[in-house]
Scaffold this active site. Structure first.
Site, short mmCIF file in Angstrom:
data_model
loop_
_atom_site.label_atom_id
_atom_site.label_comp_id
_atom_site.label_asym_id
_atom_site.label_seq_id
_atom_site.Cartn_x
_atom_site.Cartn_y
_atom_site.Cartn_z
N SER A 326 0.80 -1.24 0.00
CA SER A 326 0.00 0.00 0.00
C SER A 326 0.83 1.28 0.00
O SER A 326 0.27 2.37 -0.14
CB SER A 326 -0.94 0.00 1.21
N ASP A 365 -10.90 -6.38 -0.38
CA ASP A 365 -10.32 -5.32 0.41
C ASP A 365 -9.88 -5.90 1.75
O ASP A 365 -10.41 -6.92 2.20
CB ASP A 365 -11.36 -4.21 0.64
N HIS A 371 -15.33 0.03 2.88
CA HIS A 371 -15.16 1.36 3.45
C HIS A 371 -16.30 2.31 3.08
O HIS A 371 -16.36 3.43 3.59
CB HIS A 371 -13.84 1.99 2.97
N CYS A 384 -7.73 2.15 1.49
CA CYS A 384 -8.80 1.38 0.85
C CYS A 384 -8.28 0.70 -0.42
O CYS A 384 -7.86 1.38 -1.36
CB CYS A 384 -9.97 2.30 0.52
#
Length: 630
Positions: A326, A365, A371, A384
């Site tokens: 991420s 996710d 989310h 996210c």
């Protein structure tokens, strides 16, 4: 008349005598001619050659090796220096019985099998008249004992040499590197005449990258010797030019903080000054002590290092290629904004998974329930996955990989250190060349969260993070700050190189920096535990999978072996309003970036900004105020 009368043919005898005299004269003339011809050849034609040979019987040319330059950290603390040492050396050409001499020497000074192995290895590489060490760094007692018995060992002597030493040992091994014995392979690439009398050459790290600067130029001494080969007087001397020294951007205190912050885990930490590209710290754990390599590490010890499962010889900061996870999301968000695929207020709905049109496969996710509506700020702050799955799919791999290239992903950063890896920036062309296969849409989807074939080095992440902090100015990472001539005091700064990333709208960069600030400062940020009252941090957490979890399975860390657990990553810069340090951390098999890697980065930033001589502390002293966040 009685008896026989003997008649002599005087004319015939005269002719015979004359003939013999002529033949004898011709032979004498020919012999004399040969002698004269040989003398003419020796004295006239080949005069220079034999004059040189005669001169060599009483004059010797001795190379004078230059003193190698030193290596300092940014505060002038020595990282590599030259220590005087006494070596026992042998000139094979002068020794009548080499093996017998070695046996007798061993009765005076301990000569190990490793010493013998190294000696014979060097003997094969050098010429017979060159001096070869048999015992390195002997003690004063051993030197005195040999001096008393020196007359027994023609061709053996004690030489005073300078040997390279690394006082920081494993703390700087991957950065400074080490010197080692000149090999046959080295001789193919160097000017052998400039290394006459020198036994070492840079093998790794800064020692290798700056070999030409550190080495210097060889000198020459012409000496008169007696019948025993002992120097009587110096006839002529050209002094050597010492190598120049290097001052690095590295701060050894910060380096130590970074290493200690990793604790008992393996990983890498890279800290960069965003304004200059100077590398403030570069840690790869575990490390190793580089000192044994200088004189030649034993086969046993070298194999132990190579076979160590933690691979201490591997420079993770420079050569370790990991999925960015991420931590790539700020760069993905910036690509979406700059390329016009999203705007700052646009929201995408996250139900907890993403599906390609016409496909059943679900790209999940990390948050099961999803989310909900997410704009780019919230997607980065809360990390996210679905937002970036969809964004990557919309941009497409062709435009996406081209934009990521601006941040030097998939390319060398250009750091002044040999051995840097490029990582992998996947593309259609890359896959076609490597696997001879076509690119699939699903591969683009997972690139959006830094998974799949995407690989980056910790150095690349740190440099790219610094570029975001700079608003699009990518400073090439630089280890060496200055080159110092110790003899004249002249100091020359290294060239700072910058790459300007095209900026469509400065507001887009502001939005990404704001989102990264919310990761730490916001109530829902994944690194909110790093929030402090002293300075503002902008960052991004990351978790990189070591293996792929099947569609119908869940990742449970407690049930996974340590070597297969996720890698933890974190990138950050601080202070937000005036970035002075950018950091990238990877903790191998560390799990979550927010809980494992982020605290490591925080310790490094604290040391740089809040330490006794930290940047913010120095500013506070000047203004008379405490360093507070805006």
């Amino acid at each position: 008349m009685s008896g026989n009368l003997d008649f002599k043919d005087y004319r015939r005898e005269g002719r015979l005598f004359t003939h013999r005299a002529i033949v004898a004269g011709l032979m004498v003339f020919i012999l004399l001619g040969s002698i004269v011809g040989r003398m003419v050849y020796l004295q006239v034609i080949d005069h220079d050659h034999f004059t040189t040979l005669a001169q060599d019987n009483r004059v010797k040319l001795i190379p004078l090796p230059p003193t190698r330059g030193l290596i300092y950290d940014r505060k002038n603390r020595l990282l590599a220096l030259n220590r005087p040492a006494f070596n026992l050396e042998i000139i094979p050409e002068v020794v009548p019985d080499l093996e017998q001499s070695l046996v007798e020497l061993a009765t005076l000074i301990e000569i190990s099998p490793a010493d013998r192995e190294r000696f014979y290895k060097l003997k094969r590489q050098k010429r017979r008249f060159e001096s070869i060490p048999i015992k390195l760094d002997i003690s004063q007692e051993e030197a005195a004992l040999f001096a008393v018995n020196r007359y027994k060992f023609p061709g053996v002597s004690i030489k005073a040499r300078l040997t390279r030493t690394y006082p920081m040992k494993d703390l700087m091994a991957h950065v400074v590197g080490y010197v080692g014995r000149i090999s046959l392979q080295d001789l193919k690439t160097i000017d052998a005449s400039n290394y006459a009398g020198t036994t070492y050459i840079g093998k790794t790290g800064v020692e290798k990258s700056y070999e030409d600067i550190l080495h210097g130029k060889v000198g020459l001494q012409q000496v008169e010797v007696n019948a025993l080969g002992k120097a009587v007087r110096v006839l002529q001397e050209t002094p050597p030019e010492p190598g120049r020294s290097l001052r690095l951007n590295i701060d050894i205190d910060l380096q130590r903080v970074a290493l200690d912050a990793l604790g008992d885990v393996n990983g890498a930490v890279v800290a960069i000054d965003p304004k200059t590209g100077g590398v403030l710290a570069m840690v790869s754990k575990p490390g190793y002590d580089s000192n044994p390599f200088v004189e030649g590490i034993s086969s046993k010890d070298y194999q132990a290092l190579r076979q160590d499962p933690d691979n201490p010889l591997f420079n993770r900061a420079l050569q370790g290629a990991y999925p960015p996870g991420s931590t790539i999301k700020p760069f993905m968000g910036l690509a979406g904004l700059e390329l016009g695929f999203i705007d700052a207020k646009e929201k995408k709905y996250c139900p907890g998974f993403f599906q390609l049109p016409g496909h059943d496969h679900k790209y999940r996710d990390w948050k099961k329930g999803g989310h909900g509506p997410m704009d780019v700020d919230a997607a980065i702050t809360q990390s996210c996955d679905v937002f970036f799955y969809q964004l990557a799919h919309e941009i497409g791999i062709d435009k996406l990989q081209q934009y990521l290239k601006e941040f030097r992903f998939g390319e060398k950063t250009g750091i002044d250190l040999v051995g840097e890896r490029t990582g992998i920036r996947p593309s259609r062309e890359w896959k076609r060349k490597r696997y001879k296969q076509v690119w699939f849409p699903g591969e683009t989807v997972i690139i959006g969260i830094g998974q799949g074939s995407f690989e980056v080095t910790p150095l690349q992440l740190a440099a790219a993070t610094a570029a975001i902090a700079n608003g699009g100015v990518y400073m090439q990472p630089q280890l060496v700050d200055e080159v110092v001539d110790e003899s004249t005091g002249e100091v020359k700064a290294t060239e700072k190189k910058a790459h300007i990333i095209p900026v469509s709208k400065p507001a887009n960069w502001d939005k990404i920096r704001e989102a990264m600030e919310h990761v730490v400062q916001g109530p829902r940020g994944t690194a909110r535990r790093l929030k402090n009252e002293h300075y503002l941090i902008a960052g991004k957490t990351g978790t990189a999978q070591v293996f792929t979890v099947k569609q119908d399975e869940e990742y449970e860390e407690s049930k996974v072996s340590k070597k297969n657990r996720d890698h933890a990553l974190f990138i950050a810069y601080a202070p937000v309003e005036d970035p002075q340090i950018a950091v990238a951390v990877i903790v191998e098999n560390g799990g979550h970036g927010g809980s494992t890697a982020a605290p490591v980065a925080k310790k490094v930033m604290d040391a740089w900004l809040l330490g006794d001589r930290g940047k913010l502390s120095a500013q506070a002293e000047k203004t008379g105020t405490a360093g507070e966040a805006n």
